[in-house]
Write a protein that holds these residues in place. Structure first.
Motif, PDB file in Angstrom:
ATOM      1  N   VAL A 121       0.863  -1.176   0.000  1.00 51.77           N
ATOM      2  CA  VAL A 121       0.000   0.000   0.000  1.00 51.77           C
ATOM      3  C   VAL A 121       0.900   1.226   0.000  1.00 51.77           C
ATOM      4  CG1 VAL A 121      -1.756   1.264   1.295  1.00 51.77           C
ATOM      5  CG2 VAL A 121      -1.826  -1.228   1.210  1.00 51.77           C
ATOM      6  N   ASP A 122       0.626   2.147  -0.907  1.00 51.72           N
ATOM      7  CA  ASP A 122       1.425   3.364  -1.023  1.00 51.72           C
ATOM      8  C   ASP A 122       1.053   4.334   0.091  1.00 51.72           C
ATOM      9  OD1 ASP A 122       3.213   5.215  -2.093  1.00 51.72           O
ATOM     10  OD2 ASP A 122       1.676   6.087  -3.387  1.00 51.72           O
ATOM     11  N   GLN A 123       2.016   4.712   0.887  1.00 51.90           N
ATOM     12  CA  GLN A 123       1.864   5.653   2.001  1.00 51.90           C
ATOM     13  C   GLN A 123       0.697   5.293   2.924  1.00 51.90           C
ATOM     14  OE1 GLN A 123       1.583   9.544   0.245  1.00 51.90           O
ATOM     15  NE2 GLN A 123       3.724   9.554  -0.326  1.00 51.90           N
ATOM     16  N   PRO A 124       0.761   4.119   3.554  1.00 51.53           N
ATOM     17  CA  PRO A 124      -0.362   3.716   4.400  1.00 51.53           C
ATOM     18  C   PRO A 124      -0.500   4.571   5.652  1.00 51.53           C
ATOM     19  CG  PRO A 124       1.458   2.197   4.668  1.00 51.53           C
ATOM     20  CD  PRO A 124       1.834   3.141   3.564  1.00 51.53           C
ATOM     21  N   TYR A 125       0.605   5.115   6.135  1.00 48.41           N
ATOM     22  CA  TYR A 125       0.545   5.847   7.397  1.00 48.41           C
ATOM     23  C   TYR A 125      -0.093   7.221   7.246  1.00 48.41           C
ATOM     24  CZ  TYR A 125       3.664   2.109   8.578  1.00 48.41           C
ATOM     25  OH  TYR A 125       4.192   0.872   8.749  1.00 48.41           O
ATOM     26  N   ALA A 126       0.062   7.834   6.077  1.00 51.47           N
ATOM     27  CA  ALA A 126      -0.534   9.156   5.869  1.00 51.47           C
ATOM     28  C   ALA A 126      -2.045   9.092   6.004  1.00 51.47           C
ATOM     29  CB  ALA A 126      -0.150   9.696   4.506  1.00 51.47           C
ATOM     30  N   SER A 127      -2.647   8.044   5.457  1.00 51.96           N
ATOM     31  CA  SER A 127      -4.102   7.924   5.535  1.00 51.96           C
ATOM     32  C   SER A 127      -4.556   7.371   6.869  1.00 51.96           C
ATOM     33  CB  SER A 127      -4.610   7.022   4.415  1.00 51.96           C
ATOM     34  OG  SER A 127      -4.351   7.614   3.179  1.00 51.96           O
ATOM     35  N   THR A 128      -3.716   6.594   7.535  1.00 50.03           N
ATOM     36  CA  THR A 128      -4.114   6.014   8.813  1.00 50.03           C
ATOM     37  C   THR A 128      -4.016   7.038   9.931  1.00 50.03           C
ATOM     38  OG1 THR A 128      -3.296   3.883   8.050  1.00 50.03           O
ATOM     39  CG2 THR A 128      -3.703   4.106  10.396  1.00 50.03           C
ATOM     40  N   VAL A 129      -2.921   7.768   9.993  1.00 48.07           N
ATOM     41  CA  VAL A 129      -2.726   8.745  11.059  1.00 48.07           C
ATOM     42  C   VAL A 129      -3.651   9.938  10.860  1.00 48.07           C
ATOM     43  CG1 VAL A 129      -1.070  10.337  12.091  1.00 48.07           C
ATOM     44  CG2 VAL A 129      -0.361   8.032  11.508  1.00 48.07           C
ATOM     45  N   LEU A 130      -3.780  10.370   9.628  1.00 51.61           N
ATOM     46  CA  LEU A 130      -4.654  11.503   9.320  1.00 51.61           C
ATOM     47  C   LEU A 130      -5.933  10.983   8.662  1.00 51.61           C
ATOM     48  CD1 LEU A 130      -1.893  13.832   7.875  1.00 51.61           C
ATOM     49  CD2 LEU A 130      -2.926  13.932  10.139  1.00 51.61           C
ATOM     50  N   TRP A 131      -6.600  10.046   9.311  1.00 49.00           N
ATOM     51  CA  TRP A 131      -7.764   9.377   8.733  1.00 49.00           C
ATOM     52  C   TRP A 131      -8.864  10.358   8.352  1.00 49.00           C
ATOM     53  CZ3 TRP A 131     -12.230  10.292  11.317  1.00 49.00           C
ATOM     54  CH2 TRP A 131     -12.110  10.712  12.638  1.00 49.00           C
ATOM     55  N   HIS A 132      -8.996  11.425   9.115  1.00 55.87           N
ATOM     56  CA  HIS A 132     -10.051  12.389   8.836  1.00 55.87           C
ATOM     57  C   HIS A 132      -9.780  13.174   7.556  1.00 55.87           C
ATOM     58  CE1 HIS A 132      -6.947  14.220  11.299  1.00 55.87           C
ATOM     59  NE2 HIS A 132      -7.254  15.363  10.732  1.00 55.87           N
ATOM     60  N   ALA A 133      -8.551  13.147   7.079  1.00 53.68           N
ATOM     61  CA  ALA A 133      -8.201  13.884   5.863  1.00 53.68           C
ATOM     62  C   ALA A 133      -7.767  12.954   4.739  1.00 53.68           C
ATOM     63  CB  ALA A 133      -7.087  14.874   6.175  1.00 53.68           C
ATOM     64  N   GLN A 134      -8.076  11.653   4.846  1.00 55.70           N
ATOM     65  CA  GLN A 134      -7.545  10.717   3.865  1.00 55.70           C
ATOM     66  C   GLN A 134      -8.079  10.969   2.454  1.00 55.70           C
ATOM     67  OE1 GLN A 134      -8.283   6.617   4.550  1.00 55.70           O
ATOM     68  NE2 GLN A 134     -10.455   6.878   4.920  1.00 55.70           N
ATOM     69  N   PHE A 135      -9.309  11.488   2.323  1.00 59.61           N
ATOM     70  CA  PHE A 135      -9.833  11.766   0.989  1.00 59.61           C
ATOM     71  C   PHE A 135      -9.197  13.028   0.408  1.00 59.61           C
ATOM     72  CE2 PHE A 135     -13.219   9.257   3.005  1.00 59.61           C
ATOM     73  CZ  PHE A 135     -13.115   8.146   2.189  1.00 59.61           C
ATOM     74  N   ALA A 136      -8.749  13.927   1.262  1.00 62.64           N
ATOM     75  CA  ALA A 136      -8.037  15.104   0.768  1.00 62.64           C
ATOM     76  C   ALA A 136      -6.611  14.731   0.382  1.00 62.64           C
ATOM     77  CB  ALA A 136      -8.027  16.203   1.829  1.00 62.64           C
ATOM     78  N   LEU A 137      -5.990  13.821   1.147  1.00 62.15           N
ATOM     79  CA  LEU A 137      -4.625  13.399   0.845  1.00 62.15           C
ATOM     80  C   LEU A 137      -4.567  12.508  -0.389  1.00 62.15           C
ATOM     81  CD1 LEU A 137      -3.426  12.556   4.459  1.00 62.15           C
ATOM     82  CD2 LEU A 137      -2.720  14.489   3.062  1.00 62.15           C
ATOM     83  N   ASN A 138      -5.579  11.668  -0.566  1.00 61.26           N
ATOM     84  CA  ASN A 138      -5.620  10.731  -1.687  1.00 61.26           C
ATOM     85  C   ASN A 138      -6.939  10.863  -2.428  1.00 61.26           C
ATOM     86  OD1 ASN A 138      -3.123   9.463  -0.900  1.00 61.26           O
ATOM     87  ND2 ASN A 138      -4.253   8.483   0.734  1.00 61.26           N
ATOM     88  N   PRO A 139      -7.129  11.938  -3.186  1.00 59.22           N
ATOM     89  CA  PRO A 139      -8.426  12.126  -3.837  1.00 59.22           C
ATOM     90  C   PRO A 139      -8.741  11.040  -4.868  1.00 59.22           C
ATOM     91  CG  PRO A 139      -6.862  13.788  -4.572  1.00 59.22           C
ATOM     92  CD  PRO A 139      -6.208  13.029  -3.473  1.00 59.22           C
ATOM     93  N   ASP A 140      -7.712  10.423  -5.435  1.00 54.30           N
ATOM     94  CA  ASP A 140      -7.933   9.358  -6.414  1.00 54.30           C
ATOM     95  C   ASP A 140      -7.954   7.979  -5.770  1.00 54.30           C
ATOM     96  OD1 ASP A 140      -7.976  11.224  -8.467  1.00 54.30           O
ATOM     97  OD2 ASP A 140      -5.804  11.155  -8.697  1.00 54.30           O
ATOM     98  N   GLY A 141      -7.810   7.896  -4.462  1.00 55.81           N
ATOM     99  CA  GLY A 141      -7.802   6.622  -3.760  1.00 55.81           C
ATOM    100  C   GLY A 141      -6.410   6.267  -3.279  1.00 55.81           C
ATOM    101  N   VAL A 142      -6.337   5.260  -2.435  1.00 53.39           N
ATOM    102  CA  VAL A 142      -5.070   4.773  -1.890  1.00 53.39           C
ATOM    103  C   VAL A 142      -4.538   3.721  -2.849  1.00 53.39           C
ATOM    104  CG1 VAL A 142      -3.956   3.719   0.094  1.00 53.39           C
ATOM    105  CG2 VAL A 142      -5.913   5.225   0.440  1.00 53.39           C
TER     106      VAL A 142
END
Length: 185
Positions: free
Chosen positions: A60-81
């Protein structure tokens, strides 16, 4: 420790901190390619686990960015993880994912959906139970304060009001949980 092993350790730590795979197999055959994307980190991890179970290395590409900042995961990965695989295994990964999608579509066509019950009454009942408990705790704290520091009219009235409201909310919540919902059409 030699300079070579220090460099290797630094590169491994750096790759791990960026969420990149540290396995040398990931960088053979021309590097990494995107095999699939998941809407969430959990979905991407499930896809990677399925590929790994079929002996296709996946990360998984950059799993920690979406896990730690779960509330912003759609902003961090607008095209998906993204789920990454070695470039040489991309065709195998796409074949496995196509088989998975076809199997899911076949299951959806064969199965008749089970009747579903609305979750709103259950959610409202839980909301009332939580509020009722909170009101009861607040009423007890007000009563304790009045007993400790001497009764004042405002605290006594607030304590009684919160107690009655808390009992009412608890009763409504319990009745809401006991009531069976009718299946939706």
């Amino acid at each position: 420790m030699s300079d070579e092993s220090e460099d290797a350790k630094y590169l491994e730590d750096r790759a791990r901190s960026l969420g990149l795979p540290t396995d040398p197999e990931a960088y053979q055959d021309g590097g990494l390619a995107v095999a699939a994307t998941g809407r969430t980190t959990t979905e991407a991890e499930l896809i990677a686990a399925e590929l790994n179970a079929r002996n296709i290395p996946a990360w998984v590409d950059q799993p920690y960015a979406s896990t730690v900042l779960w509330h912003a995961q759609f902003a961090l990965n607008p095209d998906g993880v993204r789920v990454l695989v070695p470039l040489g295994r991309l065709a195998d990964a796409q074949r496995v994912l196509t088989e998975r999608a076809e199997a899911r579509d076949t299951l959806e066509e064969d199965e008749e959906p089970a009747p579903r019950r609305s979750l709103r009454p259950t959610g409202a009942a839980i909301f009332l139970l939580c509020n009722g408990l909170g009101m009861m705790v607040f009423a007890i704290l007000l009563a304790y304060s009045a007993a400790t520091y001497g009764p004042r009219l405002g605290e006594v009235v607030a304590s009684l009001l919160m107690g009655f409201l808390g009992i009412g909310a608890l009763t409504a919540g319990i009745l809401g949980l006991r009531t069976k919902g009718k299946p939706e059409d």
